[in-house]
Design a protein around this motif. Structure first.
Motif, PDB file in Angstrom:
ATOM      1  N   PHE A  52       2.909 -22.542 -21.944  1.00 56.57           N
ATOM      2  CA  PHE A  52       2.223 -21.195 -21.254  1.00 56.57           C
ATOM      3  C   PHE A  52       2.096 -21.377 -19.892  1.00 56.57           C
ATOM      4  O   PHE A  52       1.377 -20.579 -19.424  1.00 56.57           O
ATOM      5  N   LYS A  53       2.549 -22.403 -19.384  1.00 54.59           N
ATOM      6  CA  LYS A  53       2.403 -22.657 -17.931  1.00 54.59           C
ATOM      7  C   LYS A  53       2.763 -21.450 -16.811  1.00 54.59           C
ATOM      8  O   LYS A  53       2.178 -21.355 -15.927  1.00 54.59           O
ATOM      9  N   VAL A  54       3.856 -20.981 -17.175  1.00 59.71           N
ATOM     10  CA  VAL A  54       4.297 -19.739 -16.293  1.00 59.71           C
ATOM     11  C   VAL A  54       4.045 -18.558 -16.996  1.00 59.71           C
ATOM     12  O   VAL A  54       3.731 -17.453 -16.320  1.00 59.71           O
ATOM     13  N   ALA A  55       4.323 -18.643 -18.289  1.00 57.21           N
ATOM     14  CA  ALA A  55       4.362 -17.364 -19.031  1.00 57.21           C
ATOM     15  C   ALA A  55       5.035 -16.053 -18.343  1.00 57.21           C
ATOM     16  O   ALA A  55       6.328 -16.540 -17.905  1.00 57.21           O
ATOM     17  N   SER A  56       4.355 -14.965 -18.176  1.00 61.55           N
ATOM     18  CA  SER A  56       5.149 -13.746 -17.319  1.00 61.55           C
ATOM     19  C   SER A  56       4.828 -13.702 -15.880  1.00 61.55           C
ATOM     20  O   SER A  56       5.144 -12.740 -15.268  1.00 61.55           O
ATOM     21  N   ASP A  57       3.991 -14.679 -15.345  1.00 60.54           N
ATOM     22  CA  ASP A  57       3.748 -15.032 -14.044  1.00 60.54           C
ATOM     23  C   ASP A  57       2.945 -13.556 -13.784  1.00 60.54           C
ATOM     24  O   ASP A  57       2.837 -13.287 -12.559  1.00 60.54           O
ATOM     25  N   HIS A  58       2.328 -13.084 -14.543  1.00 61.32           N
ATOM     26  CA  HIS A  58       1.334 -11.631 -14.253  1.00 61.32           C
ATOM     27  C   HIS A  58       0.362 -12.074 -13.191  1.00 61.32           C
ATOM     28  O   HIS A  58      -0.281 -11.144 -12.381  1.00 61.32           O
ATOM     29  N   TYR A  59      -0.166 -13.392 -13.104  1.00 63.97           N
ATOM     30  CA  TYR A  59      -0.941 -13.652 -12.019  1.00 63.97           C
ATOM     31  C   TYR A  59      -0.472 -13.394 -10.815  1.00 63.97           C
ATOM     32  O   TYR A  59      -1.295 -12.812  -9.855  1.00 63.97           O
ATOM     33  N   HIS A  60       0.723 -13.577 -10.565  1.00 61.39           N
ATOM     34  CA  HIS A  60       1.229 -12.917  -9.084  1.00 61.39           C
ATOM     35  C   HIS A  60       1.876 -11.915  -9.085  1.00 61.39           C
ATOM     36  O   HIS A  60       2.272 -11.346  -8.009  1.00 61.39           O
ATOM     37  N   HIS A  61       2.098 -11.208 -10.303  1.00 62.16           N
ATOM     38  CA  HIS A  61       2.915  -9.887 -10.522  1.00 62.16           C
ATOM     39  C   HIS A  61       2.024  -8.773 -10.950  1.00 62.16           C
ATOM     40  O   HIS A  61       2.266  -7.920 -11.311  1.00 62.16           O
TER      41      HIS A  61
END
Ligand code: BGP
Length: 471
Positions: A52-61
């Motif tokens: 789950f480290k990168v997942a969908s990168d919603h943190y940045h998107h």
């Protein structure tokens, strides 16, 4: 016939650890999910599934993702806050400001687009530090930790959040925690599980009472996974087994916060099995006061059972498949239903029946916070995703909504799983649920570009017509 009101909350859902990524950014601590690779379930190799480290990168998107939700016409968005962004270990006295700030920004973005936030306080991502101290089994530690965390959220976001959910799928955590994170240990559907169950109830009751002192206008609910349980036949023994299963799988997770305590059948079950749950009188008194305003529930399927046999053991495929409980019920296949490619039974009428059953037992407003189809989508060379199977699944469930409302059930929203593609709890990113395709594979992170699936345009039409146009 269509009595869906104009303020019906059409939207979709996600959870923090499955969508955000940025697992160690801006002071975030480690959750049980961060230390748990994806596929640890029997038959799947950890090596084949992403973590789950990168997942969908919603943190940045998140801005782009919320803009896509707005384009679909979302009225609501159900998401969770990552406990370890706010309290990295769970025991700090002061919150991590960067984490607090992230959710302020996310909420501001939703508000800008007139999307109502439906916030889950905790969704499967316990701080790993707390888990190492016994997690939900350690009452003294966990109740305080959960409360401090909830208090921070209630105070910080009181001007932005009206709808709160205490814990996602408490029933799945109690019964199948070991399937949701390999970090959850000792879950055996016995003594330890029911101690966890009670500790979680105490924490939730205190949070419900606390919210009322911080924000009188806010509303709070529990968010279990509810599947109505059918008897496999009309043999009275099977009907009794279904009654038991409904209670153990579903109702005991709502009863304390509506009926004010534990069902006698549950107490008998504990006694017969010699479970000694540490319960204080003052804790039981909390349930008399801590009342929820609504029930959020996740519905994927119904379940069927028959009378228990002697040689059964406690078996489960995953969180949505049937399971057995000694002397209570035995899981059975429903030959009348089709299954998804991941083996989950598909039962839209069961959705209506589940909604009716919730209404009968609790008579509270209810909202769907998960429902959906996991499938292996294909991105074509033209950048399209033809997910007709998902549209079919959702259509058949949405078709039930006017009927459910017409039945007199106070259903006020539908938020299927998931708003955008994210990493499945235990089956990787290949098992996709979203209206928006996220361009990455299990291990190749590619460009993370977002693509609108066919279901995106279809759901946009459904929302614009307030459920009238579902073709
Ligand atoms: C529910 C969980 C979600 C989500 C969903 C789909 O139990 O609340 O977090 O994972 O199921 O399940 P899966 O990802 O296993 O397909």
């Amino acid at each position: 016939m269509n009595k869906i009101t104009k303020n019906f909350l059409w939207g979709a859902s996600t959870s923090a650890y499955q969508v955000e990524g940025a697992w160690n950014k801006d002071g975030k601590g480690l959750s049980v999910q961060d230390v748990s690779a994806g596929g640890f379930i029997k038959g799947l190799n950890v090596e084949d599934i992403t973590d789950f480290k990168v997942a969908s990168d919603h943190y940045h998107h998140y801005k782009e993702d919320i803009a896509l939700m707005a384009e679909m016409g979302f009225k609501s968005y159900r998401f969770s806050i990552n406990w370890t962004r706010i309290y990295p270990k769970g025991i700090e006295q002061e919150p991590n400001q960067k984490g607090v700030e992230f959710y302020h920004n996310l909420l501001d973005e939703l508000i800008k687009h007139k999307i109502e936030p439906l916030v889950t306080i905790h969704h499967f991502d316990l701080p790993n530090y707390l888990e190492e101290q016994g997690g939900w089994k350690n009452k003294d530690l966990i109740v305080d930790a959960y409360l401090r965390y909830a208090k921070t959220l209630f105070n910080e976001y009181k001007n932005k959040v009206k709808y709160w959910q205490t814990i996602n799928e408490q029933n799945m955590v109690v019964m199948f925690g070991h399937l949701l994170s390999k970090q959850f240990t000792g879950v055996d559907n016995g003594q330890e599980s029911y101690q966890m169950f009670h500790n979680m109830n105490v924490a939730q009751a205190k949070a419900i009472l606390l919210l009322k002192t911080i924000n009188k206008k806010a509303k709070i609910g529990v968010a279990p996974n509810i599947s109505l349980v059918y008897p496999q036949t009309n043999k009275p023994e099977d009907v009794l087994a279904a009654h038991n299963a409904n209670l153990i799988r579903n109702w005991i997770y709502i009863d304390p916060f509506v009926k004010g305590g534990y069902d006698q059948i549950l107490l008998n079950f504990w006694k017969e099995n010699n479970y000694k749950i540490d319960i204080l009188e003052e804790e039981m008194k909390l349930f008399k006061k801590a009342k929820i305003n609504f029930i959020a529930f996740n519905y994927y399927s119904s379940m069927s059972v028959k009378a228990p046999t002697k040689d059964q053991d406690f078996k489960v495929g995953d969180q949505q498949m049937g399971f057995n409980l000694e002397n209570m019920f035995q899981s059975a296949k429903n030959d009348n239903l089709q299954v998804s490619e991941y083996g989950w039974e598909i039962d839209p009428i069961g959705f209506r029946l589940t909604a009716r059953a919730l209404h009968d037992r609790y008579n509270l407003p209810i909202i769907i916070t998960e429902n959906g189809l996991g499938a292996k989508d294909v991105l074509t060379s033209e950048g399209k995703i033809h997910d007709k199977y998902r549209i079919d699944y959702l259509r058949k469930h949405i078709e039930q909504i006017p009927k459910i409302i017409n039945d007199g059930v106070k259903l006020f929203g539908y938020n299927p799983w998931s708003a955008i593609d994210l990493v499945s709890t235990h089956q990787g990113i290949s098992k996709r649920y979203g209206f928006v395709y996220v361009n990455r594979d299990e291990f190749d992170l590619k460009d993370m570009k977002r693509y609108r699936k066919d279901s995106f345009y279809w759901y946009q039409k459904v929302i614009a017509s307030n459920g009238n146009n579902i073709d």
